[in-house]
Every structure is written in structure tokens, then in C-alpha cells.
Design a protein around this motif. Structure first.
Motif, short mmCIF file in Angstrom:
data_model
loop_
_atom_site.label_atom_id
_atom_site.label_comp_id
_atom_site.label_asym_id
_atom_site.label_seq_id
_atom_site.Cartn_x
_atom_site.Cartn_y
_atom_site.Cartn_z
N MET A 92 0.85 -1.20 0.00
CA MET A 92 0.00 0.00 0.00
C MET A 92 0.88 1.24 0.00
N PRO A 93 0.64 2.20 -0.93
CA PRO A 93 1.45 3.42 -0.99
C PRO A 93 1.39 4.19 0.32
N ARG A 94 2.48 4.87 0.63
CA ARG A 94 2.53 5.64 1.87
C ARG A 94 1.61 6.85 1.78
N LEU A 95 0.92 7.13 2.87
CA LEU A 95 0.01 8.27 2.93
C LEU A 95 0.80 9.56 3.08
N ASN A 96 0.49 10.54 2.24
CA ASN A 96 1.12 11.86 2.32
C ASN A 96 0.11 12.89 2.82
N ILE A 97 0.52 13.68 3.81
CA ILE A 97 -0.32 14.74 4.36
C ILE A 97 0.34 16.08 4.08
N ALA A 98 -0.36 16.98 3.39
CA ALA A 98 0.15 18.32 3.09
C ALA A 98 -0.18 19.26 4.25
N ARG A 103 4.99 15.80 17.07
CA ARG A 103 4.15 14.97 17.95
C ARG A 103 3.42 13.90 17.14
N ALA A 104 2.85 14.30 16.01
CA ALA A 104 2.07 13.37 15.19
C ALA A 104 2.93 12.23 14.66
N LEU A 105 4.19 12.54 14.33
CA LEU A 105 5.08 11.52 13.76
C LEU A 105 5.37 10.38 14.74
N LYS A 106 5.22 10.66 16.03
CA LYS A 106 5.47 9.62 17.03
C LYS A 106 4.42 8.52 16.98
N ALA A 137 2.48 8.14 8.43
CA ALA A 137 2.30 8.99 7.26
C ALA A 137 3.55 9.83 7.01
N HIS A 138 3.63 10.38 5.80
CA HIS A 138 4.71 11.31 5.46
C HIS A 138 4.11 12.71 5.35
N PHE A 139 4.81 13.69 5.90
CA PHE A 139 4.30 15.06 5.93
C PHE A 139 5.07 15.94 4.95
N ILE A 183 10.46 14.64 7.08
CA ILE A 183 9.46 15.41 6.35
C ILE A 183 10.05 15.92 5.04
N THR A 184 9.17 16.37 4.15
CA THR A 184 9.59 17.07 2.94
C THR A 184 9.21 18.53 3.11
N LEU A 185 10.19 19.41 3.02
CA LEU A 185 9.93 20.84 3.20
C LEU A 185 9.91 21.53 1.84
#
Length: 355
Positions: free
Chosen positions: A1-7, A26-29, A33-35, A58-60
């Protein structure tokens, strides 16, 4: 399953960007998902570097453009597409992310979301929905301000979307739903509410248990999973509820500080008071959802802290993983089929709407 990305719009909110970055950490703990974080890199870097390992997790995406709390929705639509908010929504449109989260200007967020993401087929207007605490858990309240005036058709569509949300986020197979009204009797209320109530009552096969009307005390009494109303009423109710919660919190604090006996009483009741404070804290119920759009968007409270923003990110992840929009579209399809069989329902224009 592809990784979920959250913008993530890192520049929206009263205490952004610090609050947003701490919320993502906090959420990453708890999240897999990837942010994708959008904002001014120069302002974001100091906060990112304070969080161990966050820079690699994260991706900035750099953008100096920001939509402020004072910007009008029309201004956001004209010049906000390259802002941190606009790019976060665009990422959902382009399929780079499955959901966008922002604590920024609500009007601007709604306007940009409607322009970029359009509407779910079969939904005329979006609705803002958020869970509020009750005696027995939580209740989803919608609409909270996206639509000041609503027709019966709008209210029925909100009911379908709200029930789908409750099935995903509350994990209830058949949520209990009511329309907010000035009384529980069928003859009370304006025509849009009465017509919507009749449609929901007569339509069989809906994935909800429609119990009719509820008055204002039904919001906190428990036993109702979804309560539907127009945006004017919903926004007033939400702000009044938040104000009362703050008032109760301050009154309790003042009472327990009034004398040494009260302080002793607080120590004895400390565990219970902490539970109450936790229930009254809006950060634990944060995450207003824009239902009905062609992509998922979550609005965090502008005054949220890091814990509250992490809560909104959790709501966003839950909705995206469960593909809320596909569920809404399927429910609408089933509803339309049932409507045709009954030869009455959401598509019927009321006399009030003809005027």
C-alpha cells in the motif's frame, strides 16, 4: 500500500510556525504517514532543527507567500495559490498528498479549496464539521459556518456526509443522527428543517439511524452521534460552547484558589479535575473537516497548541486512510437510488426554495 502523504500549511495559525512544527513532530510519534510541509524555510528551519530527526522525516517545500488572518477570501483566490495554504491544497489536487491540513484563515481556506478541488459529484455545498464533547463521548456537529442559509436539500446532503464521517472517524456502523431544531415536535421549525426531517424519515436504507429533531441540550446530552444544522446556527453554537467551557474552567480554578480549604479540596479531587479539564480542552477535539469537497481538507483551530494540531493531523490521517470521499459518494449513490424508488427526497424543491 502506498505511503500516505499529508500536506501541511506551516504558516497558518496564531502561533505558527512553531506550533505547527511541534505538532508535526508529535504526530510523527504515532503516525506512519509522510508530511509535506509548506512554508518559509528561513522561518521554519530553527523550529525543525529543535526536533530530533524531523528534518529527515518530512519534505519541506519553500514558499515565502502567506495568507494572513486579515486576508479576505476573494484576495486569497486572486493571489494565494502560491502561498503555503494554496500549495498544500494544490498538492491534494495533484495527487501528491491525500489530505491537507491548515490552521489558517477559515474563509480563505474554504474559498481556495472550493476553487482548486471543486465538489464531490452530487453535493451542492461543502460543510464544516467538527466533533464536540458530550456526556458519553463525542458528537459531530455540522455545518459550522460554510453556509449561512441552507435549503432542505443541503441539510439532507449534510446528513449523508456527517453519517459517513461518523462511520469512519467514530467507527460506528450505523450512527444516530438528528436535526437541530427549536423543538422535537414535527410541526416546529422553519420549512427547510421540517422538509429535511420528512425526507430523512421516509427514506429507507440510509446508513444511519435518524431519530428526528433535537433541541440545543441534545448537543451535550450524549446518545446522538451526528447533529445537522445550518452554518449560522452551528457557528453560534460552537463559539458559545467553547466560551462556556472556558468560563467553567476559570470559575473552577478561582473557586479552588479562594481559601486553604478549597485548595485542600482540589488536592483530594485532583484526579477527577484533571479528567474534567482534559474533556473541556478544545485541543483534544481539534480538527474541523471540510466535507463535500473533491479532496480532503482539515481545518485546525487557529488558536490550537501543538497537541491540538497533532490531533487535527490524526483526524486527517484517519479520513484519508479510510477514503472518506469514496464512502460519501457511495452513500449518495445509494441515497439517490432509494430516492428514485420512493419518488420523493433530496432532489425535491420545496416551496420555500422556489420563492
Amino acid at each position: 500500500m502506498p505511503r500516505l502523504n499529508i500536506a501541511v500549511d506551516a504558516m497558518g495559525g496564531d502561533d505558527a510556525p512553531q506550533m505547527v512544527i511541534e505538532g508535526v513532530a508529535r504526530a510523527l510519534k504515532k503516525s506512519d504517514a509522510h508530511f509535506i510541509v509548506f512554508g518559509d524555510e528561513e522561518k521554519l528551519r530553527p523550529y525543525i532543527e529543535r526536533e530530533p530527526g524531523l528534518s529527515e522525516a518530512i519534505t519541506l517545500v519553500h514558499t515565502p507567500d502567506v495568507i494572513t488572518a486579515d486576508d479576505k477570501p476573494s484576495q486569497a483566490v486572486r493571489r494565494g495559490r502560491k502561498s503555503s495554504m494554496g500549495l498544500a491544497i494544490q498538492a491534494v489536487k495533484d495527487g501528491e498528498a491525500q489530505v491537507a491540513v491548515s490552521a489558517g484563515n477559515t474563509g480563505a481556506l474554504m474559498a481556495l479549496s472550493k476553487i482548486l478541488l471543486r465538489m464531490v459529484p452530487g453535493i451542492d455545498r461543502p460543510a464544516i464539521a467538527t466533533p464536540i464533547p458530550t456526556k458519553t463521548g463525542e458528537c459531530l456537529l455540522l455545518d459550522l459556518g460554510a453556509n449561512i442559509e441552507c435549503s432542505a436539500k443541503n441539510l439532507v446532503q449534510f446528513a449523508v456526509m456527517g453519517a459517513a464521517y461518523a462511520r469512519v472517524v467514530f467507527e460506528i456502523d450505523r450512527p444516530t443522527l438528528a436535526l437541530l431544531n427549536v423543538g422535537v415536535e414535527e410541526l416546529k421549525g422553519h420549512e427547510a428543517v421540517k422538509t429535511a426531517g420528512q425526507v430523512l424519515k421516509e427514506t429507507e436504507g440510509l446508513p444511519m439511524n435518524f431519530i428526528g429533531f433535537t433541541e440545543g441540550d441534545g448537543l451535550s446530552g450524549g446518545g446522538i452521534d451526528v447533529i445537522v444544522t445550518d452554518g449560522f446556527t452551528g457557528n453560534v453554537v460552537l463559539k458559545a460552547t467553547e466560551g462556556i467551557a472556558r468560563m467553567i474552567k476559570h470559575m473552577l480554578e478561582d473557586a479552588f484558589r479562594s481559601n486553604w480549604m478549597s485548595k485542600l479540596g482540589f488536592l483530594l479531587a485532583r484526579k477527577g479535575m484533571l479528567v474534567l479539564r482534559n474533556e473541556l480542552d478544545p485541543n483534544n477535539h481539534n480538527g474541523g473537516v471540510f466535507l463535500g469537497l473533491g479532496g480532503l481538507v482539515v481545518k485546525s483551530h487557529g488558536g490550537a497548541n501543538a497537541r491540538g494540531f497533532a490531533s487535527a493531523l490524526g483526524v486527517a490521517e484517519n479520513m484519508a486512510k479510510n477514503d472518506l470521499n469514496s464512502l460519501i459518494m457511495q452513500d449518495l449513490k445509494n441515497f439517490s437510488n432509494t430516492e428514485e424508488e420512493n419518488n420523493s427526497g433530496v432532489g425535491t424543491t420545496t416551496q420555500e426554495n422556489k420563492k
